[in-house]
Structures are given as structure tokens and as C-alpha cells.
Design a protein around this motif. Structure first.
Motif, PDB file in Angstrom:
ATOM      1  N   ASN A   1       0.750  -1.208  -0.058  1.00 24.46           N
ATOM      2  CA  ASN A   1       0.092   0.075  -0.036  1.00 24.46           C
ATOM      3  C   ASN A   1       0.695   1.361   0.019  1.00 24.46           C
ATOM      4  N   PHE A   2       1.896   1.240  -0.947  1.00 25.70           N
ATOM      5  CA  PHE A   2       2.594   2.505  -1.144  1.00 25.70           C
ATOM      6  C   PHE A   2       2.999   2.364  -2.416  1.00 25.70           C
ATOM      7  N   ASN A   3       2.917   3.692  -3.129  1.00 26.59           N
ATOM      8  CA  ASN A   3       3.160   3.443  -4.657  1.00 26.59           C
ATOM      9  C   ASN A   3       4.703   3.785  -5.404  1.00 26.59           C
ATOM     10  N   ILE A   4       5.084   3.000  -5.944  1.00 25.33           N
ATOM     11  CA  ILE A   4       6.523   3.384  -6.571  1.00 25.33           C
ATOM     12  C   ILE A   4       6.347   3.485  -8.110  1.00 25.33           C
ATOM     13  N   ARG A   5       5.079   3.536  -8.534  1.00 24.17           N
ATOM     14  CA  ARG A   5       4.868   4.033  -9.856  1.00 24.17           C
ATOM     15  C   ARG A   5       5.020   5.235 -10.219  1.00 24.17           C
ATOM     16  N   HIS A   6       6.065   5.600 -11.308  1.00 23.30           N
ATOM     17  CA  HIS A   6       6.193   7.051 -11.328  1.00 23.30           C
ATOM     18  C   HIS A   6       4.801   7.869 -12.213  1.00 23.30           C
ATOM     19  N   ASN A   7       4.834   8.932 -12.136  1.00 24.62           N
ATOM     20  CA  ASN A   7       3.621   9.716 -12.217  1.00 24.62           C
ATOM     21  C   ASN A   7       4.318  10.446 -13.721  1.00 24.62           C
ATOM     22  N   ASP A   8       3.804  10.255 -14.824  1.00 25.67           N
ATOM     23  CA  ASP A   8       4.190  10.657 -16.102  1.00 25.67           C
ATOM     24  C   ASP A   8       3.589  12.096 -16.082  1.00 25.67           C
ATOM     25  N   LEU A   9       2.802  12.440 -15.236  1.00 26.11           N
ATOM     26  CA  LEU A   9       2.187  13.841 -15.300  1.00 26.11           C
ATOM     27  C   LEU A   9       2.810  14.728 -14.241  1.00 26.11           C
ATOM     28  N   ALA A  10       3.821  14.432 -13.808  1.00 24.93           N
ATOM     29  CA  ALA A  10       4.313  15.189 -12.616  1.00 24.93           C
ATOM     30  C   ALA A  10       5.432  16.457 -12.941  1.00 24.93           C
ATOM     31  N   VAL A  11       5.786  16.246 -14.292  1.00 24.80           N
ATOM     32  CA  VAL A  11       6.649  17.338 -14.581  1.00 24.80           C
ATOM     33  C   VAL A  11       6.401  17.908 -15.903  1.00 24.80           C
ATOM     34  N   SER A  12       6.356  19.411 -15.782  1.00 25.83           N
ATOM     35  CA  SER A  12       6.113  20.291 -16.998  1.00 25.83           C
ATOM     36  C   SER A  12       7.509  20.923 -17.478  1.00 25.83           C
ATOM     37  N   THR A  13       7.684  21.102 -18.496  1.00 18.92           N
ATOM     38  CA  THR A  13       8.957  21.813 -19.030  1.00 18.92           C
ATOM     39  C   THR A  13       8.478  22.769 -20.097  1.00 18.92           C
ATOM     40  N   GLU A  14       9.335  23.627 -20.544  1.00 19.18           N
ATOM     41  CA  GLU A  14       8.840  24.758 -21.557  1.00 19.18           C
ATOM     42  C   GLU A  14       8.312  24.191 -22.691  1.00 19.18           C
ATOM     43  N   TYR A  15       8.907  22.892 -22.961  1.00 15.04           N
ATOM     44  CA  TYR A  15       8.210  22.126 -24.345  1.00 15.04           C
ATOM     45  C   TYR A  15       7.108  21.033 -24.158  1.00 15.04           C
ATOM     46  N   TRP A  16       6.899  20.972 -22.772  1.00 18.33           N
ATOM     47  CA  TRP A  16       5.853  19.684 -22.418  1.00 18.33           C
ATOM     48  C   TRP A  16       5.034  20.406 -21.303  1.00 18.33           C
TER      49      TRP A  16
ATOM     50  N   ILE B   1      -1.497  18.292 -22.869  1.00 22.83           N
ATOM     51  CA  ILE B   1       0.092  18.528 -22.922  1.00 22.83           C
ATOM     52  C   ILE B   1       0.452  19.508 -24.290  1.00 22.83           C
ATOM     53  N   LYS B   2       0.891  20.472 -24.075  1.00 26.86           N
ATOM     54  CA  LYS B   2       1.130  21.370 -25.229  1.00 26.86           C
ATOM     55  C   LYS B   2       2.563  21.361 -25.465  1.00 26.86           C
ATOM     56  N   THR B   3       2.963  20.863 -26.763  1.00 28.92           N
ATOM     57  CA  THR B   3       4.464  20.842 -27.196  1.00 28.92           C
ATOM     58  C   THR B   3       4.507  21.800 -28.472  1.00 28.92           C
ATOM     59  N   PRO B   4       5.800  22.042 -28.855  1.00 27.84           N
ATOM     60  CA  PRO B   4       6.251  22.953 -30.022  1.00 27.84           C
ATOM     61  C   PRO B   4       5.503  22.361 -31.026  1.00 27.84           C
ATOM     62  N   GLU B   5       5.101  21.068 -31.252  1.00 34.08           N
ATOM     63  CA  GLU B   5       4.709  20.557 -32.683  1.00 34.08           C
ATOM     64  C   GLU B   5       3.154  19.996 -32.504  1.00 34.08           C
ATOM     65  N   GLY B   6       2.614  20.247 -31.498  1.00 32.90           N
ATOM     66  CA  GLY B   6       1.039  20.218 -31.385  1.00 32.90           C
ATOM     67  C   GLY B   6       0.777  19.576 -29.917  1.00 32.90           C
ATOM     68  N   ASP B   7      -0.630  19.381 -29.861  1.00 28.91           N
ATOM     69  CA  ASP B   7      -0.969  18.891 -28.325  1.00 28.91           C
ATOM     70  C   ASP B   7      -1.656  17.538 -28.255  1.00 28.91           C
ATOM     71  N   LEU B   8      -1.514  17.167 -26.751  1.00 34.39           N
ATOM     72  CA  LEU B   8      -2.031  15.889 -26.709  1.00 34.39           C
ATOM     73  C   LEU B   8      -3.006  15.984 -25.773  1.00 34.39           C
ATOM     74  N   GLN B   9      -4.102  15.020 -25.649  1.00 27.62           N
ATOM     75  CA  GLN B   9      -5.097  15.061 -24.621  1.00 27.62           C
ATOM     76  C   GLN B   9      -5.524  13.804 -24.059  1.00 27.62           C
ATOM     77  N   GLN B  10      -5.781  13.617 -22.859  1.00 26.53           N
ATOM     78  CA  GLN B  10      -6.556  12.423 -22.415  1.00 26.53           C
ATOM     79  C   GLN B  10      -7.611  12.863 -21.457  1.00 26.53           C
ATOM     80  N   GLN B  11      -8.570  11.670 -21.298  1.00 21.44           N
ATOM     81  CA  GLN B  11      -9.585  11.984 -20.288  1.00 21.44           C
ATOM     82  C   GLN B  11      -9.917  10.682 -19.457  1.00 21.44           C
TER      83      GLN B  11
END
Length: 367
Positions: A61-76, A95-105
Motif C-alpha cells: 500500500n504505497f506506490n513506486i509507479r512514477h507519475n508521467d504527469l508530474a513534470v512540466s517543461t518549456e516544451y511539455w 499537454i502542449k508541445t512545440p509541434e502539437g497538443d496531446l489530450q486524455q480524459q
């Protein structure tokens, strides 16, 4: 008499123990419900729960799975928005990138005050061009917070072992891309599928590295999506096993091994799992919830794989009387005499409001 830690390690490594270990899957909702506290410390609570009933504790009952949505950068650049309707909260992530956006729900349904379930309504990787944005701009996995692991190591002592969750390769891919696409990609876009799976493998290895270096006993490994009904042996051997094998081997070089979790259909997959060779396989769920046969599992699984399960916690443990629980556990133990490595457990996590007398009966059935 062995400690629970010694008993579980013996079961996982094929050594003789003083008795069969009893380790039902205790989830955070089990603990929170038991303590009637949504804010309960689930690490301490899981240890208290297992000690109270006399279970051997596999603490997950503790998580070691990394969070893909934990870090924003200038290009992410990550932006999230929640909408709530009734007991369902839908989170839209862009998620906004220099070459297009990504989306999930992702829709999260609150089933009880302590338990929620999530389901994707939209996936980030809809087309190959979306994956190219991941390749070019996604930051490396965020450094994990090792505090829960360190705390758990201090608290568990001799009362059990640590086995927090990590993604399996196919389970991780199913968070990024729909199953309809994943199942056809190897045939329609084989080079893309190989790139995608390799990307997942490299990313999961990188995320796990600091956790394995910190040290833990085992890793609970999600393998339920690529199960017997959804993919079957032929697809699994050709398109899933090569990647899962590499990640499992990587993990098993650094600890006692992997607990490979498949709570669904797996009767036709035993040969596949014997090739994977995880240290432990769970949960051998039988009808009506899955298609497994405990007798078949006992006879066909490699004797070098520890098996764990398979008491039904959805209906049986909640409705049977204590004497019937004891009798069922004895029946399971009798069948598993055919297999030298076995831990008595449940088919998945313990349900809320399971009668206390049945939990005591399960724990005491091996005495």
C-alpha cells in the motif's frame, strides 16, 4: 516459530517453512474502511490490520509507479481540468508541445467512500504522430519520492515483506493507447508497436532504478490486462512476453523477485507464465469471476514459481460462515500439496465489510 517475514521469504524462495503463509491482498480501501477513516495512514494501517487478524503481511500500500504527469517543461506543458457529475470526476489533461497538443480524459467513479475506479475516455496516443511527440518532448521520469518506501522499511520489521506496485509493460501501454489499437498495432503497424513497447520498457526501467537501488523485498507487477481472454497465448508470446521478460529479469536481479498479478482469465496462459518465470504468480481466480482451475494450476505451473491465492473475497468471504471458510481453506491447502511453493491468499483485494470472524478463520486455517 518463524516470523512472518521469514515465512514469506521461505515461500518465495522454495525453502521449508514452519507452516503455510497466509497473505490476503490488503488494499488501501480495506484499511481505510476498517479504520473508518479516509485519511488513515495506510502503511501503518496495513501492518495493524495484518497483525490484528494474524496474517503474514505482504505490504503493497504505497506506490513506486512514477507519475508521467508530474513534470512540466518549456516544451511539455501540462494542464488539467476536473469536471464532477454525481459520483464521477472526469479529469481532462492537455499537454502542449512545440509541434502539437496531446489530450486524455480519465473518469474516476467513487464506488464507496473508500474505493474508486478509473476508466479512460480518451487516450494520449491516438496516432503515430502523437507518439513522436512523446519521443521528442516527454521529460525523463520524475525522481521518485522514496519517503514511503523508507518509512515502510522501518515499520514492517519482522511482520512481513515489502512488495509495492509497478507497471507491467502492457498495462502501462494500455494507459497511453486504447486496447483496440494496441491489439491491432503489431499487425498493422509493427515497427511503430516495437518502438512504443521499447519506449515503455526503457522508461519503466529508468523509473524503477532508484527504487531498486534503495532496496525492497519484491515488486507487485501488473499483468492483468494482457490476460487469457483479451490476448491469448499466441499474441502474448510474440508481442508481449519479450518486453515483459526484459523488465521482469531486470527487477529480479535486484530483489527477491516479482509477484505477477493477474486476477482475471489465465487458464490458457500457464505455459506463457512458465516462460516468464516470475518469482510468484497470483491469484488463480476461479469461476464465475475468471476461468482458472486451482487443480490445473497446481499441476501445470513450474514448481519454481510460488503460487498465491485463491479464496474468493467478492462473495464467499463475505457471505460464508467461519466454519465454511476454514473448510474451504483446508480444501485449497490439500490441492496445493501438489505444488511445493504456495501462499494462501485471496483472488484480489479484500472487500470492505468482510465479517471479522471470517478473516480470523482464514488466518487460523493453517494452524
Amino acid at each position: 516459530m518463524m516470523t512472518s517475514r521469514e515465512r514469506l521469504i521461505a515461500a518465495m524462495t522454495g525453502r521449508t517453512a514452519d507452516r503455510t503463509a497466509v497473505a490476503p491482498f490488503v488494499y488501501s480501501s480495506t484499511v481505510e474502511s476498517w479504520k473508518s477513516d479516509i485519511d488513515a495512514d495506510v502503511i501503518e494501517g496495513t501492518i495493524e490490520f495484518c497483525n490484528h487478524y494474524g496474517f503474514d503481511n505482504i505490504l503493497r500500500n504505497f506506490n513506486i509507479r512514477h507519475n508521467d504527469l508530474a513534470v512540466s517543461t518549456e516544451y511539455w506543458q501540462i494542464r488539467q481540468h476536473d469536471e464532477k457529475e454525481g459520483n464521477v470526476t472526469t479529469t481532462t489533461t492537455r499537454i502542449k508541445t512545440p509541434e502539437g497538443d496531446l489530450q486524455q480524459q480519465v473518469a474516476v467513479t467513487q464506488v464507496t467512500p473508500f474505493l474508486s475506479v478509473s476508466a479512460h475516455r480518451e487516450y494520449f496516443i491516438k496516432e503515430i504522430k502523437d507518439f513522436r511527440l512523446f519521443q521528442r518532448y516527454q521529460p525523463a521520469p520524475a525522481a521518485p519520492d522514496l519517503t514511503p518506501l523508507k518509512t515502510a522499511k522501518e515499520l514492517i520489521a519482522d511482520s512481513g515483506i515489502l512488495a509495492p506496485w509497478c507497471w507491467g509493460i502492457f498495462n502501462y501501454l494500455s494507459e497511453l493507447r486504447s486496447l483496440d489499437n494496441l491489439l491491432t498495432d503489431p499487425y498493422l503497424e509493427p515497427e511503430f508497436y516495437e518502438e512504443l513497447a521499447d519506449y515503455a520498457l526503457d522508461r519503466l526501467k529508468a523509473a524503477l532504478k532508484p527504487v531498486l537501488e534503495e532496496g525492497l523485498d519484491m515488486v507487485s507487477y501488473t499483468g492483468n490486462v494482457a490476460g487469457g481472454s483479451l490476448v491469448g497465448p499466441a499474441y502474448f508470446i510474440q508481442f508481449v512476453l519479450p518486453y515483459e521478460q526484459q523488465l521482469i529479469d531486470y527487477i529480479q536481479k535486484h530483489c527477491l523477485g516479482v509477484i505477477y498479478h493477474n486476477c482475471g482469465d489465465g487458464s490458457n496462459m500457464i505455459g506463457c507464465y512458465n516462460r516468464l518465470m516470475p518469482a510468484c504468480y497470483e491469484s488463480m481466480t476461479e469461476p464465475p469471476y475468471a476461468d482458472n482451475s486451482l487443480v490445473k494450476c497446481a499441476g501445470e505451473f513450474s514448481k519454481d514459481i510460488t503460487l498465491m491465492g485463491n479464496i474468493d473475497q467478492i462473495n464467499f468471504l463475505k457471505t460464508a460462515d467461519a466454519a465454511t471458510v476454514t473448510a474451504k481453506a483446508k480444501e485449497v491447502l490439500s490441492i496445493m500439496r501438489e505444488h511445493p511453493r504456495f501462499i494462501l491468499g485471496t483472488s484480489d483485494f479484500l472487500e470492505e465489510n468482510t465479517p471479522e470472524e471470517n478473516l480470523f478463520a482464514l488466518a487460523q486455517s493453517v494452524l
